[in-house]
Write an enzyme that holds these catalytic residues in place. Structure first.
Site, PDB file in Angstrom:
ATOM      1  N   ASP A 536      -0.851  53.063   0.273  1.00  0.00           N
ATOM      2  CA  ASP A 536      -1.510  53.874  -0.750  1.00  0.00           C
ATOM      3  C   ASP A 536      -0.473  54.466  -1.684  1.00  0.00           C
ATOM      4  O   ASP A 536       0.722  54.483  -1.384  1.00  0.00           O
ATOM      5  CB  ASP A 536      -2.347  54.977  -0.091  1.00  0.00           C
ATOM      6  N   GLU A 616      16.651  23.102   5.544  1.00  0.00           N
ATOM      7  CA  GLU A 616      15.882  24.348   5.386  1.00  0.00           C
ATOM      8  C   GLU A 616      16.788  25.474   4.878  1.00  0.00           C
ATOM      9  O   GLU A 616      16.388  26.272   4.032  1.00  0.00           O
ATOM     10  CB  GLU A 616      15.251  24.731   6.733  1.00  0.00           C
TER      11      GLU A 616
END
Ligand code: GLA
Length: 747
Positions: A536, A616
């Site tokens: 929030d 990777e």
């Protein structure tokens, strides 16, 4: 002028760049809300309040003797009160000294202040004195002496208005606030839809858009925190509103605790929106002379649809809510060991991850849960913040040093608010845990919560965390909180004040975060509550980023990052590339796709780097280089949602540099389809007359469809007008979950 006063008519007009908000103290001293919407002039808009004699909508004394058309039940008001003839859901319910539940607020005075007001102990939007002005309007309930000071912050250029309330008992008898919302907004007419964000642990912030119906619809939290289940950011919009056009209002509650956002469509199809602290389990006693500040709501209107409102909030939270050195500084690319090791690690293992990470361009190593006390699983140890040297094989200070030697900064996971029954802390201070005497407390993840409403507990946490940060020299803290509150009670509060517990808990949390932030200005605090359980605008005042979700699956992340983007900037959402098969869903996606999705947040890795192949690692090196190079655009560019997840085969978004110099478009296919439909993406915000070149980022390693659509070939360009109005054709997918990251550059 951002605030225009007509003192004779007592009309107060608040103007931002594109919006106007108006109120008026009428001849009966009621503070009417007369307008909120597209910017207009400051003439009195109370003519819109058309007086009608409405049956069963009573009339206040003595006006009612003469005027049966004047009713609080139908007038649009700035702060509605329970018990005196307004039968809609109201913002304020007070129990008076005599036991009655009634208040009627009337206008007393106003005050203009330079700059933006602040709120003691609570988060608030801030601005320079030149950027903001404050209007305070004081109302009073003559019978009880309750004063309500409504404060409005107007940030004209930012296009935002804020509103908070300070309630003071100026009477002779104690009062009890039973409901005290921060915002009340009324519309007498108009058709609205409302947009809310619901979710669950590992599935937060799903966007939901519904029409209003007669009655009250609400979302909220009674979980102690703002919650995974509903986010305290909501929108109201006209039914035809889209991403780029239509009337839309957004409301962000700067509060991390229990909240209620209600919208009511009443008998006359009027709409009322009320937002504030959740009234269930809330009551606050005001002795004569005492005050209570209610948290702030930031609101914005845009005629440019949901996208327009989102971009206002992105800027507001980034520039006027987040604070400290990390507000504008590039945040480090991190590696976190949680999904790599869970509780099973030693210092050697962590240093190995750090060593591999340094080689790839990662800048920060974060040690997650399991390093302290007796903590080999999540059943014990919370509260005992001493490093488990036997498990680690060294001290915390030594571990920090070893990680730094590898060339990475050191960061640490804490769950300061948690306490395990199986901990030294609980055995020493059982009264510090939130429990109701005489009742067995509800456990969650086999843990309890520390009573942060107590000053001694707050002081203890500040001391402990200060010690840990000093010892480890950590520059980053992941501040976790892994359960919802219940059994709310504090041994430090009198029985009649137990209703204050949940709010006092949040005030305590804010105090601890404020003091630590001040003592360690260089430390980057990341909020977390099992992912997005306390995501929030209030938390962002203390922690400029919040771990978005425990769901790290790139495809699972699409709806929740999409949802978060309505009210929060990219720089707020913690996002990591994790291993496949994904630990939450078992899904396998390419490393490229995982990188694209994590780059729509604060970027990092959460997997065992040491176990990756050379190819990777090369891809990770490439991703990090792109992220660092594109950081300004990604984190601070204008964000546009292009395609919503679930709507078609693809989710897409764009970050566009303010002057239209460049853009980064990302599209992720949920599914590959045989002989599938074309996907066309329009890129807003570019310079219409300029030419742009498009390039698939990382194309060297991708299996490209042939031929590529126009715009991607050597020498092919498109104008900003073409890209904005007509769009470009997205290369089709070659496999499920295929992503394309596309760089659009002006030449
Ligand atoms: C929460 C967090 C995770 C991890 C674990 C550790 O679930 O969201 O990222 O830190 O706690 O217990």
């Amino acid at each position: 002028m951002s605030i225009v006063l007509d003192t004779a008519q007592r009309v107060f007009t608040l103007n931002t760049k594109n919006s106007t908000y108006q109120m008026k103290a009428d001849e009966h001293q009621v503070l009417l809300h007369t307008y909120y919407g597209a910017r207009t002039d400051s003439s009195d808009k109370s003519y819109l309040c058309y007086p009608v004699d409405r049956g069963f909508s009573g009339n206040p004394h003595p006006v009612g003797k003469e005027l049966r058309t004047y009713s609080l039940d139908v007038l649009p008001q700035e702060y509605s009160c329970f018990g005196t003839g307004d039968y809609r859901t109201t913002a304020l319910r007070v129990c008076n000294g005599d036991g009655s539940r009634a208040a009627q607020l009337t206008y007393r005075e106003y005050e203009l202040r330079p700059g933006k007001y602040g709120i003691p102990g609570l988060p608030a939007v801030y601005g320079e004195e030149a950027e903001a002005r404050t209007l305070a309007v004081r109302l009073e309930d003559k019978a009880s002496g309750l004063e309500a000071e409504l404060v409005y912050g107007v940030l004209e250029e930012l296009d935002v208005i804020t509103r908070a309330v300070k309630l003071t008992n100026r009477g002779q008898k104690p009062l009890v606030l039973e409901k005290a919302a921060s915002l009340n907004l009324d519309w007498q007419y108009g058709d609205f839809q409302w947009i809310t964000f619901y979710g669950r642990h590992a599935g937060e912030q799903n966007m939901q858009r519904t029409g209003l119906h007669h009655g009250i619809q609400s979302i909220g939290s009674v979980r102690g925190a703002s919650s995974h289940q509903y986010n305290p950011f909501v929108m109201l919009c006209e039914p035809g509103c889209g991403e780029g056009s239509g009337d839309c209002y957004g409301f962000s509650f700067l509060y991390s605790g229990e909240f209620l956002a209600e919208v009511e469509q009443d008998q006359f199809c009027q709409t009322r929106f009320v937002c504030g602290i959740h009234p269930d389990n809330f009551s606050w006693k005001l002795e004569p002379g005492e005050s209570l500040w209610l948290p702030e709501v930031a609101m914005a209107y845009s005629g440019q649809g949901t996208g327009g409102v989102s971009r206002i909030f992105h800027r507001t939270l980034r520039e006027h809510v987040c604070r400290g050195v990390w507000k504008n500084r590039r945040r480090p690319v991190l590696v976190n060991n949680w999904e790599a090791t869970y509780f099973d690690f030693t210092a050697d293992r962590l240093v190995e991850i750090a060593r591999e990470a340094a080689d790839l361009g990662i800048e920060l190593f974060v040690m997650d849960d399991g390093w302290f006390g007796k903590r080999d699983d999540d059943n014990s140890g919370l509260g005992d913040w001493e490093a488990n040297e036997e498990k680690l094989g060294c001290t915390l200070a030594e571990l920090g040093e070893r990680v730094r030697k590898e060339g990475l900064e050191f960061g640490i996971w804490l769950e300061p608010e948690g306490i395990s029954e199986d901990s030294r802390l609980y055995r020493t201070h059982p009264d510090w845990a939130v429990e109701i005497p005489g009742r067995a407390p509800c456990l969650s993840r086999n843990q309890l919560v520390l009573d942060l409403s107590r000053t001694d507990v707050q002081d203890y946490l500040i001391r402990e965390i200060t010690r840990i940060l000093a010892q480890s020299k950590a520059v980053y803290v992941k501040w976790d909180m892994n359960r919802s509150l219940c059994d709310k009670f504090s041994g430090a509060l009198a029985g009649e004040r137990q209703g204050e517990f949940a709010h006092r808990y949040v005030l305590g949390l804010y105090r601890v975060l404020e003091e630590l932030g001040r003592a360690f200005p260089q430390v980057l605090f990341e909020g977390c509550s099992g992912g997005g359980g306390r995501f929030d605008a209030g938390m962002l005042y203390y922690t400029p980023q919040i771990w978005g979700s425990d769901n790290t699956d790139a495809i699972g992340r699409l709806p929740l990052q999409y949802g978060a983007s309505f009210g929060y900037p990219v720089s707020a959402t913690g996002a990591h590339v994790s291993a496949v098969p994904n630990h939450q869903t078992g899904r396998v996606t390419s490393l490229y796709t995982r990188g694209c999705v994590a780059m729509a947040g604060t970027f990092g890795y959460e997997l065992d780097i040491a176990g990756l192949s050379g190819k990777e690692k090369e891809e990770i090196r490439r991703q990090i280089a792109v992220f660092k190079e594109q950081y300004q655009l990604i984190q601070r560019g204008d964000y546009y949602r292009l395609l919503a997840p679930g709507a078609g085969s693809c989710t897409a978004w764009a970050m566009v540099e303010g002057s239209g110099k460049e853009a980064l478009v990302t599209a992720v296919y949920q599914q590959v389809q045989a002989n599938g439909p074309l996907v066309c993406l329009k890129v807003p915000g570019l310079a219409a007359g300029a030419d742009y070149r498009m390039e698939l980022v990382g194309a060297d390693d991708l299996d490209l469809p042939q031929p590529l659509p126009f715009g991607f070939g050597p020498g092919e360009t498109l104008t900003g007008a073409a890209l904005g109005q007509c769009g470009f054709i997205l290369p089709p997918a070659r496999e499920d979950y295929q992503a394309w990251q596309i760089r659009v550059r002006r030449i």
